[in-house]
Every structure is written in C-alpha cells, then in structure tokens.
Motif scaffolding. Structure first.
Motif, PDB file in Angstrom:
ATOM      1  N   PRO A  95     -14.512 -32.015  -6.485  1.00 51.01           N
ATOM      2  CA  PRO A  95     -14.660 -33.280  -7.725  1.00 51.01           C
ATOM      3  C   PRO A  95     -13.142 -33.857  -7.994  1.00 51.01           C
ATOM      4  O   PRO A  95     -11.922 -32.705  -7.369  1.00 51.01           O
ATOM      5  N   ASN A  96     -13.123 -34.816  -8.279  1.00 48.39           N
ATOM      6  CA  ASN A  96     -11.585 -35.369  -8.077  1.00 48.39           C
ATOM      7  C   ASN A  96     -10.193 -35.226  -9.518  1.00 48.39           C
ATOM      8  O   ASN A  96     -11.331 -34.078 -10.804  1.00 48.39           O
ATOM      9  N   PHE A  97      -9.522 -34.920 -10.591  1.00 46.23           N
ATOM     10  CA  PHE A  97      -8.518 -34.481 -10.910  1.00 46.23           C
ATOM     11  C   PHE A  97      -9.568 -35.008 -12.208  1.00 46.23           C
ATOM     12  O   PHE A  97      -8.823 -34.064 -13.240  1.00 46.23           O
ATOM     13  N   ASP A  98      -9.680 -35.960 -12.790  1.00 47.82           N
ATOM     14  CA  ASP A  98     -10.031 -36.939 -13.557  1.00 47.82           C
ATOM     15  C   ASP A  98     -12.219 -35.362 -14.248  1.00 47.82           C
ATOM     16  O   ASP A  98     -11.941 -34.451 -15.410  1.00 47.82           O
ATOM     17  N   THR A  99     -12.429 -35.292 -13.105  1.00 53.18           N
ATOM     18  CA  THR A  99     -13.540 -33.998 -13.825  1.00 53.18           C
ATOM     19  C   THR A  99     -12.969 -33.083 -13.804  1.00 53.18           C
ATOM     20  O   THR A  99     -14.020 -32.238 -14.454  1.00 53.18           O
ATOM     21  N   LEU A 100     -12.587 -32.344 -12.339  1.00 52.12           N
ATOM     22  CA  LEU A 100     -12.132 -30.991 -12.960  1.00 52.12           C
ATOM     23  C   LEU A 100     -11.425 -30.830 -13.715  1.00 52.12           C
ATOM     24  O   LEU A 100     -11.786 -30.143 -14.667  1.00 52.12           O
ATOM     25  N   GLU A 101     -10.746 -31.595 -14.703  1.00 51.10           N
ATOM     26  CA  GLU A 101      -9.869 -31.277 -15.942  1.00 51.10           C
ATOM     27  C   GLU A 101     -10.884 -31.551 -16.976  1.00 51.10           C
ATOM     28  O   GLU A 101     -10.623 -30.506 -17.924  1.00 51.10           O
ATOM     29  N   SER A 102     -12.009 -32.334 -16.723  1.00 54.58           N
ATOM     30  CA  SER A 102     -13.185 -32.103 -18.020  1.00 54.58           C
ATOM     31  C   SER A 102     -13.991 -30.861 -17.665  1.00 54.58           C
ATOM     32  O   SER A 102     -13.730 -30.242 -19.098  1.00 54.58           O
ATOM     33  N   LEU A 103     -14.014 -30.256 -16.689  1.00 56.97           N
ATOM     34  CA  LEU A 103     -14.340 -29.396 -16.636  1.00 56.97           C
ATOM     35  C   LEU A 103     -14.180 -27.554 -17.191  1.00 56.97           C
ATOM     36  O   LEU A 103     -14.456 -26.954 -17.650  1.00 56.97           O
ATOM     37  N   ARG A 104     -12.630 -28.049 -16.768  1.00 55.44           N
ATOM     38  CA  ARG A 104     -11.694 -27.012 -17.100  1.00 55.44           C
ATOM     39  C   ARG A 104     -12.058 -27.131 -18.727  1.00 55.44           C
ATOM     40  O   ARG A 104     -11.942 -25.622 -19.239  1.00 55.44           O
ATOM     41  N   GLU A 105     -11.280 -28.496 -19.595  1.00 60.41           N
ATOM     42  CA  GLU A 105     -10.895 -27.429 -20.725  1.00 60.41           C
ATOM     43  C   GLU A 105     -12.650 -27.332 -21.384  1.00 60.41           C
ATOM     44  O   GLU A 105     -12.670 -26.858 -22.612  1.00 60.41           O
ATOM     45  N   ALA A 106     -13.309 -28.013 -20.817  1.00 61.43           N
ATOM     46  CA  ALA A 106     -15.264 -27.982 -21.984  1.00 61.43           C
ATOM     47  C   ALA A 106     -14.827 -25.852 -21.573  1.00 61.43           C
ATOM     48  O   ALA A 106     -15.732 -25.244 -22.080  1.00 61.43           O
ATOM     49  N   ARG A 107     -14.629 -25.461 -20.363  1.00 62.39           N
ATOM     50  CA  ARG A 107     -14.482 -23.712 -20.324  1.00 62.39           C
ATOM     51  C   ARG A 107     -13.852 -23.018 -20.874  1.00 62.39           C
ATOM     52  O   ARG A 107     -14.466 -22.690 -21.550  1.00 62.39           O
ATOM     53  N   MET A 108     -12.940 -24.117 -21.525  1.00 60.84           N
ATOM     54  CA  MET A 108     -11.988 -23.130 -22.351  1.00 60.84           C
ATOM     55  C   MET A 108     -11.846 -22.994 -23.679  1.00 60.84           C
ATOM     56  O   MET A 108     -11.306 -22.626 -24.423  1.00 60.84           O
ATOM     57  N   ASP A 109     -12.248 -24.438 -24.133  1.00 60.70           N
ATOM     58  CA  ASP A 109     -13.513 -24.542 -25.491  1.00 60.70           C
ATOM     59  C   ASP A 109     -14.307 -23.592 -25.545  1.00 60.70           C
ATOM     60  O   ASP A 109     -15.033 -23.749 -26.042  1.00 60.70           O
ATOM     61  N   GLY A 110     -14.962 -22.775 -24.460  1.00 62.09           N
ATOM     62  CA  GLY A 110     -16.470 -22.389 -24.822  1.00 62.09           C
ATOM     63  C   GLY A 110     -17.403 -23.169 -24.821  1.00 62.09           C
ATOM     64  O   GLY A 110     -18.262 -22.357 -25.426  1.00 62.09           O
ATOM     65  N   CYS A 111     -17.147 -24.235 -23.833  1.00 60.28           N
ATOM     66  CA  CYS A 111     -18.524 -25.073 -24.552  1.00 60.28           C
ATOM     67  C   CYS A 111     -20.481 -24.387 -23.439  1.00 60.28           C
ATOM     68  O   CYS A 111     -19.599 -23.457 -21.778  1.00 60.28           O
ATOM     69  N   ASN A 112     -21.565 -23.940 -23.642  1.00 66.63           N
ATOM     70  CA  ASN A 112     -22.086 -23.170 -23.168  1.00 66.63           C
ATOM     71  C   ASN A 112     -23.483 -23.248 -22.823  1.00 66.63           C
ATOM     72  O   ASN A 112     -23.977 -22.643 -22.482  1.00 66.63           O
TER      73      ASN A 112
END
Length: 618
Positions: A95-112
């Motif tokens: 993924p590009n930078f924006d998509t990758l950062e969004s996924l990482r941020e969602a994972r850090m926020d605990g989205c399940n």
C-alpha cells in the motif's frame, strides 16, 4: 485514543456526506435497494450490543463509497469507525503511504473489526496477503528443528535410490532441493515410502473414494512434503499444493529400433537411384557412339580400298592411294559390333584396359576422355563403398508423433490421467490414446519394446535411465552365464531391438514439489526454490543425477571400421547372379549346339572353319 478515533469518524462522515450519490453507476441499483446497508447495519449493531467492538475499520473503493451515507450512520449504534478509501489502481500488497499509515493507526487504536468492500477481487486478495503478513509473524522461516514427514517415490532424475550392499541411498534433484530447504527453514526431513509403493506408485482414486500411493499420503494428511517428479497439472493441483516448477521435462516415447538388413544391396548403396540411372545411360550412349564411330571408320577404309582415285575441282585424275601402317584398321574390331562395343565400354568403366588402342583420332580422343570419366566415377564409388563397409548398419527409428501413429505399435504409460490426456487431444495424438495401455512396471514395458511391439511414455531422463539399466542388466546376465550358455542362446539375444528415445517431445511439462493443501510451508519454500533455480543449482543437480546413467551407458560398435562377412553379402549375391547367368548362357549354347548346329545338313565337325565361314557369308 477514543478521541482521535472520533475525530477520524467525524472527518470521514463529512467526507462521505459531501460525496455525490451518483458517483458510481455500478452501485446505483444497490444504493436504491439499500440491501447492503441493511446487512452492514445489522452486523455492526449485533456486534456493538455484545460490547466487544472497540473500533471498526472500513476499507472500500469509489464503487462502494456511496453505501456509507448519512442515513446509515444514523441507524447504527455509537461505534468508532475509520474509513479508508483506496484508488482502483493501488497495489494493496504494498500500500501507499496514506493507506499504510491509516492501517497502522487503526491497529494502534485497537480496532478489532475490519470491513472490506472492494470491487476488484485481485485487490482484495493482495490486501489479505498484506494483512496476513503484517498482523501475523511468519513462523516458517525457522521451524526450530521440527521433523517433517516427507513421502517419496523412486523416479529418476527427481529421486534415485541407489542400492549399496544391504543399505540404500536416496539421491536426486528433489532430494538436493529438500536438503537445501531444510537448512534454510531449519527442519528435519523424515523420509519414508508408502506401503506397496511398487504397486501403487503415485497413486490413484480407489473405488471407496480414497487415494493410494504417494498422493494418498498427501490427501490423507500423513505427509507434509511429497517428492516424486510431480507434474504441474490440474489433476495434481486439485489434490495437493504444488511449488513453483523447478524445471520443465520433455515427455516422449521409448520406441524400438529397426535394423535395416540391406547388406545384400551393398554394391548398389554407394550411388542413389538417379545416379545409377545416369551411369547406365552414359554407358549405353557411349557404347553406341563408339560403335557408330567404329562403323564409320570401317566403311571409310572399305571406301578407300574400292575407290583409289579421288575427284578434285571437277578434274578427274587417277591417283594411286598408298596406305601407311598407321592408318591400318587396328583395334576397330573392338567396337565393330554393338554388343562388343557395349562390353568394352563397360570394361573401361570397371578400369579394365583395352587389348588394342583403336584406329581413328576421334575414337582415341573419346577413349581418353571416357577414361577420365571412368576414373572419377570409380574413385567416388570406392570411397562411398569404403564408408558403407566401415560404418555400422543404418537403423530405422521413430522420431516424430506422425511416425509413431503410422507405425501401429502399441503405446503405454502409467496412470489413467495419462491415457485421458491422449484421448482428449484434438490433434493426431488422439490416435495414440485409442491404443494406449496402462503399464504398472516400466521394465516389463522395456522388454516388450525390445520385441518391437511397444512404446513407453515418460520423461526423457527416465527413459534414458530405463534404457541404460535394462541394457546393463542384460550385459551382466550374459557375463554371469557365459560359461554355460551356448551359441544358439547368444544369437537369440541379438534378435532383440535396441531401445530408442523419440526425438520429438509430445509435451513439455513443468515439474514441482508437492505440499499438502493450504500448507504454510509453500510461500517461503517457493522463494527459496526460485533462488535455487536462478543460481543454476537445479541444472547442476540434474547433471549429477544423470551422470551415473551416462557412465553406465555402453555404446555399441565402438570400433566403427570393422569388417565382417555379413557386410559382403552383396558381393556374394553379385557373384551368385553372375554364376547363374553364366550357367544359363552355357545351357543355352549347349542347346543351340545340339539342337541347331549339329542338325544342320552342312555341318561337318571335321571342317568347322568352313562351316562357320559359309554361315558368316550367308
């Protein structure tokens, strides 16, 4: 964390609220029916009531973006939501930078909970592979010495079992690949063969629905890896996971050779048919020319004897013509008759000198040039004859599919799937499928090939292995029983045909290593296998596996320039034809002497010269 998630939800909500509802015509009907919205609302509300939803991540594209409108958010319970919109051309395996950062941020926020709505199935599969690689650590890179069950089947050159006294050593291309993978992935291969592997071999589907042999071990989950020259085809892919192909093999037929016993034609083999026709035409034409020139000179000599006076410039003068010794009709009798002319011309062709040099410069010049022609022709014939006698007898081989179809020999190979392959073919190979037989034992098939009635189908390397093994086994048997075997038995072995591998490939088939279905070992094994192929190790291991076979291969007739009595059959046949014709001529002369000459009233056995002189004048 909750505050940042709400901010994200607020921003995505306004983004969606401002989007045109008719952004994508593909989703128009779906947008009107609200079916997909209702499914999402029921699913999210059901999860939220159980209080186990911390955050929801929605990954969609512009096609499904219109599903998430304001009405939908009003009907779902209060759940933090993150929206990620990807472009249709984006590669989600990287993924590009924006998509990758969004996924990482969602994972850090605990989205399940992750909701993926993408119209491109390839993007979905690549995203899932990316998520699996990101969320779950690869445990196959180091298996910590875990023992893996590896089932194998002896089939050269992939797997070769070498007997050494009471033990056996397993080698081959796939064994070397397995050893390399075990070192890189840190596991211990536990090699074994299934029960009755000699009978079941690769295995096939039984009446009760189970599978036997090597494939049965994979289908039943008893083995992790399968080695045995597995073809990369739909049949095997349905039962196992196959690695990337590490090589491509030429699959063809092992066919019988046919010796052409043309020793009786040895004398005519040096020249082709058209060459012989040209030689005979030149012989006849030259003999006729010699005869014509001889008759001309003989008539000229007679004319000079009868008319000693010549006319010149309309003034007739009587002159006496004096013959010089050089102008006497010497040697013209050689070509004075058509039969003699042909015989002496034929004699010159066999490099037999004339008893007399004929009179007349035209005949002499023709004789000289004809001698040059005869010398060149004889030298060419002798050189070609020497090559024929020095070389072994030519063999008739089957090298194309058309020749195999026309030969009418029975074809065979292992497995029902192989027979179906030929039967379903749309070209001339379908005729092979009509007479294709299933064979369980290749060495029995090789014995039938030696009798000239069979052809066996497999890869070229295995066919070479099969041919050499059978040949050497026969040599060893002959050496072992040489003291007790008699001459008639030895001759019987010579009647067998040599085995020949067809030059043309029926098909080139990729070869792979087998893993059980959905094996986690396959992705990393494919990476290592690709590197092994790229550096040339597979080619090197293939040469190592086939080198013992090449060493054992014994070439027949190593001494090519070897004369034997059989090669002189043509000479004896020509001699026999000459004797027969001479005998027929002698019998004819005797019949003529007793039935014609002796019954003539003028015949006098005491004055034969007078009798023949009278007959000649008549």
């Amino acid at each position: 964390m909750v505050f940042s998630t709400l901010i994200k939800l607020f921003l995505f909500y306004h983004l969606l609220h401002g989007c045109d509802a008719k952004l994508s015509p593909i989703i128009k009907d779906l947008h009107e029916s609200k079916d997909l919205q209702l499914v999402l609302i029921d699913m999210l509300n059901g999860q939220a009531r159980r209080h186990d939803v911390t955050c929801v991540v929605v990954i969609c594209d512009t096609v499904y973006l219109n599903v998430f409108d304001g009405a939908m958010f009003k009907r779902i319970l209060s759940v933090p939501m993150v929206m990620i919109v990807v472009e249709e051309y984006e590669d989600l395996l990287s993924p590009n930078f924006d998509t990758l950062e969004s996924l990482r941020e969602a994972r850090m926020d605990g989205c399940n909970i992750y909701i993926i709505l993408l119209a491109n199935g390839l993007q979905v599969s690549r995203l899932l592979r990316f998520g699996d690689r990101t969320l779950f650590a690869d445990k196959t890179s180091n298996l910590n010495g875990e023992a893996l069950n590896v089932v194998y089947f002896d089939h050269a050159p992939s797997v070769v079992i070498m007997k050494m006294n009471d033990s056996s050593k397993v080698s081959g291309v796939e064994i070397e690949i397995l050893n390399t993978l075990s070192q890189q992935m840190n596991f211990k291969p536990k090699l074994y063969q299934p029960n009755n592997i000699e009978v079941h071999k690769w295995g096939q589907k039984l009446a009760n629905g189970t599978f036997s042999g090597l494939l049965g071990e994979m289908v039943n989950g008893k083995a992790d890896v399968a080695l045995g020259n597995l073809q990369y085809n739909p049949y095997h892919l349905e039962l196992t996971d196959l690695s990337i192909p590490y090589t491509s093999q030429c699959w063809t037929f092992l066919t019988p050779e046919a010796l052409t016993d043309n020793s009786w034609k040895t004398l005519i083999l040096p020249f082709k048919l058209y060459m012989w026709i040209a030689v005979l035409l030149v012989l006849l034409i030259t003999g006729i020319i010699f005869y014509g020139l001889a008759k001309y000179y003989m008539n000229l000599q007679e004319l000079k004897k009868e008319k000693p006076f010549l006319e010149s410039n309309k003034n007739i003068e009587k002159q006496e013509y004096v013959f010089e010794p050089s102008e006497k009709p010497v040697g013209l009798y050689l070509f004075g008759e058509i039969i003699n002319s042909i015989l002496y011309t034929y004699g010159m062709l066999l490099v037999v000198s004339l008893p007399k040099l004929p009179t007349g410069w035209s005949i002499r010049l023709l004789t000289g040039w004809y001698w040059l022609y005869c010398i060149l022709l004889v030298v060419s014939y002798r050189a070609s004859m020497t090559a024929i006698l020095a070389n072994p007898a030519p063999r008739v081989t089957i090298d194309t599919i058309k020749e195999l179809v026309d030969s009418k020999v029975t074809c065979g190979g292992w497995g029902v799937e192989t027979k179906k392959f030929f039967e379903k073919s749309t070209d001339e190979t379908q005729k092979i499928g009509d007479r294709f037989e299933l064979v369980d034992e290749p060495f029995e098939a090789a014995n039938k090939i030696a009798k000239g009635v069979y052809a066996y189908y497999d890869n070229k390397d295995f066919l070479k292995y099969l041919s050499v093994k059978r040949k050497n086994s026969l040599i060893n048997v002959d050496k072992a029983v040489n003291a007790t075997i008699n001459d008639t038995d030895i001759v019987s072995t010579d009647t067998e045909r040599n085995l020949h591998i067809m030059t043309d490939c029926v098909v080139n088939i990729p070869i792979s290593i087998g893993f059980h279905k959905n094996s986690p070992l396959k992705p990393l094994a494919d990476i290592y296998l690709a590197r092994i192929v790229e550096v040339g190790l597979v080619e090197k291991w293939l040469n190592d596996a086939m080198n013992p076979i090449r060493v054992q291969e014994t070439n027949e007739n190593e001494i090519k320039a070897l004369m034997n009595l059989k090669k002189l059959y043509g000479a004896f046949i020509a001699l026999a034809i000459g004797y027969i014709l001479s005998l027929i001529g002698l019998i004819g002369e005797l019949i003529h002497w007793h039935c014609v000459v002796k019954r003539d009233p003028q015949f006098d056995k005491y004055a034969l010269d007078v009798y023949y002189a009278k007959n000649k004048k008549q």
